[in-house]
Structure formats: structure tokens, C-alpha cells
Scaffold this active site. Sequence first.
Site, PDB file in Angstrom:
ATOM      1  N   THR A  69      62.805 -57.392  27.990  1.00  0.00           N
ATOM      2  CA  THR A  69      61.377 -57.172  27.772  1.00  0.00           C
ATOM      3  C   THR A  69      60.669 -58.514  27.877  1.00  0.00           C
ATOM      4  O   THR A  69      60.847 -59.389  27.030  1.00  0.00           O
ATOM      5  CB  THR A  69      61.116 -56.537  26.392  1.00  0.00           C
ATOM      6  OG1 THR A  69      61.808 -55.286  26.322  1.00  0.00           O
ATOM      7  CG2 THR A  69      59.630 -56.283  26.196  1.00  0.00           C
TER       8      THR A  69
ATOM      9  N   LYS B  10      56.803 -50.213  28.491  1.00  0.00           N
ATOM     10  CA  LYS B  10      57.652 -50.596  27.360  1.00  0.00           C
ATOM     11  C   LYS B  10      56.803 -51.178  26.231  1.00  0.00           C
ATOM     12  O   LYS B  10      57.047 -50.899  25.037  1.00  0.00           O
ATOM     13  CB  LYS B  10      58.697 -51.621  27.821  1.00  0.00           C
ATOM     14  CG  LYS B  10      59.550 -52.237  26.692  1.00  0.00           C
ATOM     15  CD  LYS B  10      60.441 -51.205  26.011  1.00  0.00           C
ATOM     16  CE  LYS B  10      61.257 -51.819  24.874  1.00  0.00           C
ATOM     17  NZ  LYS B  10      62.289 -52.757  25.320  1.00  0.00           N
TER      18      LYS B  10
ATOM     19  N   LYS C 118      43.584 -34.452   5.543  1.00  0.00           N
ATOM     20  CA  LYS C 118      43.801 -33.993   4.166  1.00  0.00           C
ATOM     21  C   LYS C 118      44.881 -34.837   3.482  1.00  0.00           C
ATOM     22  O   LYS C 118      44.678 -35.355   2.374  1.00  0.00           O
ATOM     23  CB  LYS C 118      44.216 -32.522   4.156  1.00  0.00           C
ATOM     24  CG  LYS C 118      44.612 -32.001   2.770  1.00  0.00           C
ATOM     25  CD  LYS C 118      45.040 -30.560   2.805  1.00  0.00           C
ATOM     26  CE  LYS C 118      46.350 -30.326   3.526  1.00  0.00           C
ATOM     27  NZ  LYS C 118      47.511 -30.917   2.779  1.00  0.00           N
TER      28      LYS C 118
END
Length: 291
Positions: free
Chosen positions: A96, A171, A247
Amino acid sequence: MNAPLRVGFIGLGNMGAPMAQRLLAWPGGLTVCDTRPEAVRPFAEAGAAVADSVAGVAEEADVVCVAVLDDAQVRAVVTELSSAAAPGTVIAVHSTIADRTAEELAVTCAERGLELLDAPISGGAPGAKLGRLAVMVGGSAAAFERVREPFGCFADLVVHAGEVGSGTRMKLARNLLHFVAFTAATEAQRLAEAAGLDITTLGKIVRHSDAVTGGPGAIMLRDRTAPIEPDDFWLSILRHVRDLGEKDLGLALELGDRLDLDLPLARVALERLGPGLGVGAGDKTLERHNS
């Protein structure tokens, strides 16, 4: 029939080693290289060829997989490969790195008749050992087709993300979700701990339910992020998701207020859940803003 491609693998670390192990049975053969003799030894014993340099891998392979640490190491490896590889060789970077690094290296490779793919992976070492990685490939369609079959040895999802750099950008988007979710998990742990709960039990509940529901990926089904049109199939479904989420987020924030605990990610989530889903803020968010 064309002969199977010869595959080289550079970088036999925590990710690279299990990926390369699954290539040992690749019919075109495997050549490996790592700076650590102890990393290479099991591959040599299993029948892989061993190169003592990056250039040595380039001389033996049609496709070279690169799984090293960071941009600097990728640049060094690809520079050496580009000087030694024959025209037509495909260099696939699984690390990466920055998308611009991939784009710059692709230009350098193209000048020498080589094709560079940025092909980052998702699934971790367990996914690599099981052959269940996801690979996001950026590069030409022709180069993608050449690597699809060998990549299938260590991945059961191989996608063509687009031009060079697209694999890395996909990625980074995937890991944005990953690490924001990790940060949210730490916030949930703090809330549970402040409420006197066992946070290891909370972890068991989260892992159990996410395995059933699919976690955050369960809502990632649309093909665009624009506001949803009134006649869209997804409108009622995602409004329901928003209403439940608002909620529960509101209740968690009320609990945090009582415990004097700040929950910044929960506050951001309450404000952005509905708009992010494309259905706008719901009544609970509007009530909180107006209170």
C-alpha cells in the site's frame, strides 16, 4: 496454447510469505527473493527458485509480485526491476503506497516497455494463508488479464479498479472505513467501560453480530452517493437504517452525557448518517439540533 507465465515474488514478510506459498504450485514456476536468508529457505526447500537479487528475479519472471514495506522500498525495487526486466514484463506492486507513487513508477516502467500494476490487497495474513484475499488492480486491461490467473492462487476476489493508481485509491477508501471503524470501536469500549460493563464480552457480541450482518459493508450496495430519488428502491430501506441508527446513536449519546463521557464520533455519526445514506437527516437528528 500459451505456456504458463513465470512468476517472481519479492518480499517474503508477514503478507508476502503466505501469498508466495500459495504460488508454489503455480505451473509456470516461482522465483523468490528476500534480503533475509531465513525467509527464503522454506521456499527453496519447497522447490522454488531463489534469486540473490531483484535483478535476478527480473531475469526469470514474466510477472513480478512486489510485497515490500513502503514507498521508498517499492521505488528501490521497481527501479532495479525496470533496469533488468525484459520488455513486456508485468510488475505488480502489492504494497500500500501513495497513488502518485504508482503513477510515477508506471511512467518509468512504460519507457522501458514494462507494465506496472498497483495491486494492493485486503484480507490480512489469514486471508493470504487461505487464498481468500481481495486484490484491487490498477493498470491496463491487458495486463490485468495476464495476472488474473496467478493472483487467483492467493485471492478469491480480483477486481480491475481502473487505470494505474486506481487500485491504491480503492485500497485507501477501503482502509478509511477499516480504521475509522476501529476508532469507533474504541469509543464504544469507553462507553461500555464507563457503564460498568465487561468490554471483552462486548467484543464477542460485536464479532458475532458482524459475522451475521456483514458489518458496515452491508449498506454499501448503491452505485452512487447522491441523494436518493423519491421513486428509488433504496429510499425506504435506507430511511429505515437511518431511523434505527439515529435512535440508537441518540440513546448512546444520552448515556454518555449521564456518565460525563464525550463521544465525538457518535455525535458526528448522528449528524452525518442520514445525509451519508442519501436520505437526509431524520427526526431524531433534527430534534437534537433544536433542543
